[in-house]
Design a protein around this motif. Structure first.
Motif, PDB file in Angstrom:
ATOM      1  N   ILE A 156       0.853  -1.188   0.000  1.00  0.00           N
ATOM      2  CA  ILE A 156       0.000   0.000   0.000  1.00  0.00           C
ATOM      3  C   ILE A 156       0.889   1.239   0.000  1.00  0.00           C
ATOM      4  CG2 ILE A 156      -1.787   1.305   1.209  1.00  0.00           C
ATOM      5  CD1 ILE A 156      -1.467  -2.281   2.105  1.00  0.00           C
ATOM      6  N   TYR A 157       0.676   2.114  -0.996  1.00  0.00           N
ATOM      7  CA  TYR A 157       1.375   3.391  -1.065  1.00  0.00           C
ATOM      8  C   TYR A 157       0.426   4.498  -0.609  1.00  0.00           C
ATOM      9  CZ  TYR A 157       4.329   0.724  -4.299  1.00  0.00           C
ATOM     10  OH  TYR A 157       5.128  -0.231  -4.886  1.00  0.00           O
ATOM     11  N   SER A 158       0.954   5.458   0.125  1.00  0.00           N
ATOM     12  CA  SER A 158       0.112   6.560   0.602  1.00  0.00           C
ATOM     13  C   SER A 158       0.838   7.885   0.491  1.00  0.00           C
ATOM     14  CB  SER A 158      -0.308   6.339   2.062  1.00  0.00           C
ATOM     15  OG  SER A 158      -1.078   5.173   2.202  1.00  0.00           O
ATOM     16  N   LEU A 159       0.065   8.934   0.273  1.00  0.00           N
ATOM     17  CA  LEU A 159       0.601  10.290   0.212  1.00  0.00           C
ATOM     18  C   LEU A 159      -0.383  11.208   0.925  1.00  0.00           C
ATOM     19  CD1 LEU A 159       2.896  12.080  -0.990  1.00  0.00           C
ATOM     20  CD2 LEU A 159       1.357  12.496  -2.927  1.00  0.00           C
ATOM     21  N   VAL A 160       0.141  12.034   1.844  1.00  0.00           N
ATOM     22  CA  VAL A 160      -0.701  12.955   2.615  1.00  0.00           C
ATOM     23  C   VAL A 160      -0.130  14.366   2.484  1.00  0.00           C
ATOM     24  CG1 VAL A 160      -1.641  13.533   4.875  1.00  0.00           C
ATOM     25  CG2 VAL A 160      -1.299  11.146   4.254  1.00  0.00           C
ATOM     26  N   ALA A 161      -0.941  15.287   1.957  1.00  0.00           N
ATOM     27  CA  ALA A 161      -0.570  16.697   1.869  1.00  0.00           C
ATOM     28  C   ALA A 161      -1.375  17.445   2.915  1.00  0.00           C
ATOM     29  CB  ALA A 161      -0.862  17.238   0.476  1.00  0.00           C
ATOM     30  N   ARG A 162      -0.685  18.237   3.725  1.00  0.00           N
ATOM     31  CA  ARG A 162      -1.338  18.857   4.884  1.00  0.00           C
ATOM     32  C   ARG A 162      -0.970  20.336   4.987  1.00  0.00           C
ATOM     33  NH1 ARG A 162      -3.427  16.516   9.395  1.00  0.00           N
ATOM     34  NH2 ARG A 162      -2.667  14.499   8.717  1.00  0.00           N
ATOM     35  N   GLY A 163      -1.978  21.144   5.265  1.00  0.00           N
ATOM     36  CA  GLY A 163      -1.757  22.566   5.506  1.00  0.00           C
ATOM     37  C   GLY A 163      -2.305  22.959   6.855  1.00  0.00           C
ATOM     38  N   ILE A 164      -1.569  23.800   7.595  1.00  0.00           N
ATOM     39  CA  ILE A 164      -1.982  24.247   8.926  1.00  0.00           C
ATOM     40  C   ILE A 164      -2.097  25.764   8.917  1.00  0.00           C
ATOM     41  CG2 ILE A 164      -1.524  24.101  11.397  1.00  0.00           C
ATOM     42  CD1 ILE A 164       0.475  21.879  10.781  1.00  0.00           C
ATOM     43  N   THR A 165      -3.200  26.283   9.423  1.00  0.00           N
ATOM     44  CA  THR A 165      -3.421  27.722   9.432  1.00  0.00           C
ATOM     45  C   THR A 165      -3.994  28.154  10.766  1.00  0.00           C
ATOM     46  OG1 THR A 165      -4.642  29.537   8.368  1.00  0.00           O
ATOM     47  CG2 THR A 165      -5.705  27.388   8.411  1.00  0.00           C
ATOM     48  N   ASP A 166      -3.758  29.410  11.128  1.00  0.00           N
ATOM     49  CA  ASP A 166      -4.368  29.974  12.334  1.00  0.00           C
ATOM     50  C   ASP A 166      -5.474  30.952  11.983  1.00  0.00           C
ATOM     51  OD1 ASP A 166      -2.772  31.874  11.237  1.00  0.00           O
ATOM     52  OD2 ASP A 166      -1.825  32.503  13.110  1.00  0.00           O
ATOM     53  N   GLY A 167      -5.871  30.971  10.722  1.00  0.00           N
ATOM     54  CA  GLY A 167      -6.943  31.846  10.273  1.00  0.00           C
ATOM     55  C   GLY A 167      -7.569  31.276   9.009  1.00  0.00           C
ATOM     56  N   VAL A 168      -8.448  32.019   8.402  1.00  0.00           N
ATOM     57  CA  VAL A 168      -9.146  31.527   7.217  1.00  0.00           C
ATOM     58  C   VAL A 168      -8.544  32.046   5.919  1.00  0.00           C
ATOM     59  CG1 VAL A 168     -11.325  31.224   8.438  1.00  0.00           C
ATOM     60  CG2 VAL A 168     -10.809  33.426   7.386  1.00  0.00           C
TER      61      VAL A 168
END
Length: 337
Positions: A156-168
């Motif tokens: 099983i191959y997996s890829l996770v792209a993640r963004g973190i923000t303190d506002g909109v």
């Protein structure tokens, strides 16, 4: 008895620490337990076993005061007491599947209230003052996984792209992780797989680490052993219909963003902690799909660092030694499977 419990907790902690564990904001459970690898396993059973696979959850955690000693550019800076309160929510979308592929998204929200008091400053020209700060973070992730075969063996191959923000309106950090997982054994009561995780994240202690997933249910006692590294190690037992008792250690990473303008922090900074919770939990399933969780124990800080823009885990200018403290957590989660 108390000494034996302490030894067990230390052993579990050392096992987790040996993998440089970190990562609620870096590792997605979807990459460790992708839906493409659930053939022959009931989804509802998996969601009860692994809380992060549930569709929705909300929890509130109260921590006691913890002593800390901070260094700035390797020089003694300040000490005092710190206390944190957190409210966490998450939502996992249903997966879209096609030809061995799976695509889903997850949304996490964390409200953090931090209090500093009894501050003792060491550097005369740079002063840390008592304060109470309330901050909110949104953590958005897109999870992709694919099941295939290599040398006639499933992978099983997996890829996770993640963004973190303190506002909109803006993202303060983007993380990327990729992994592969090799299922080695799967029976009615046992499953075992290994893999490798690659992290592209400035706050990660190391860029590559192993994945070990082992589950076994002991028929004679009904105890379940759940080894889910780099996330945690737990023992779980059903003590009544739809009620479980669990003990173990589980780690998470948390990020809080600040805009600071003073002599020692000028501009945007992020405060990152890697924490290991060791304790006991009670879970009760009611109303068919709702799980109540009550847990508590001891929270250890494996790392606490403050990053300026452009800094990473190894060259962070602000490093804090936070002592452990007790915690109590109450949460509700939704299965909907």
């Amino acid at each position: 008895m108390i000494k034996n419990n302490i030894k067990i907790q230390i052993c579990i902690g050392l096992v987790l620490l040996s993998y440089n564990i970190h990562a609620q904001n870096m590792v997605s459970m979807s990459s460790l337990h992708p839906e493409t690898d659930t053939a022959g396993t009931d989804k509802r059973e998996l969601a009860i076993r692994y809380p992060d696979l549930r569709q929705f959850g909300v929890s509130a955690t109260h921590f006691g005061y913890s002593d800390f000693d901070a260094k700035l550019n390797d020089a003694d800076f300040a000490g005092g007491k710190i206390r944190t309160e957190r409210i966490n929510t998450f939502f996992n979308t249903p997966a879209v599947k096609w030809n061995g592929n799976s695509l889903s998204a997850s949304i996490n929200y964390t409200y953090t209230s931090t209090e500093l008091k009894d501050i003792s400053n060491t550097l005369p020209d740079q002063e840390l003052t008592p304060l109470t700060r309330d901050k909110s973070n949104f953590d958005l992730a897109l999870n992709y996984s694919r099941s295939a075969k290599i040398f006639n063996h499933p992978i099983i191959y997996s890829l996770v792209a993640r963004g973190i923000t303190d506002g909109v309106n803006s993202f303060r950090r983007f993380n990327l992780n990729g992994s592969f997982n090799l299922p080695l054994k799967k029976t009615e009561y046992t499953s075992f797989s290994v893999g490798l995780l690659v992290l592209i994240d400035p706050s990660a202690p190391i860029p590559v680490e192993p994945i070990i997933n082992y589950y076994h249910k002991f028929n004679s006692s009904g105890i379940e052993l759940i080894v889910d590294l780099p996330n945690g190690v737990n023992l779980k037992k059903e003590i009544a219909k739809n009620a479980w008792f669990k003990i173990g250690s589980n780690q998470r990473s948390y990020t809080t963003f600040y805009d600071r303008h003073n002599a020692f922090l000028d501009g945007k900074v992020s405060y990152n902690t890697i924490e290991l919770k060791s304790g006991a939990a009670f879970e009760y399933l009611f109303a068919k799909n709702i799980i109540l969780t009550i847990d508590g124990g001891f929270n250890s800080f494996l790392s606490a660092k403050l990053f300026k823009d452009g800094e990473n885990y190894r060259n962070a200018s602000f490093d804090s030694d936070n002592k452990g403290t007790g915690y109590v957590n109450v949460g509700l989660s939704l299965l909907t499977f």
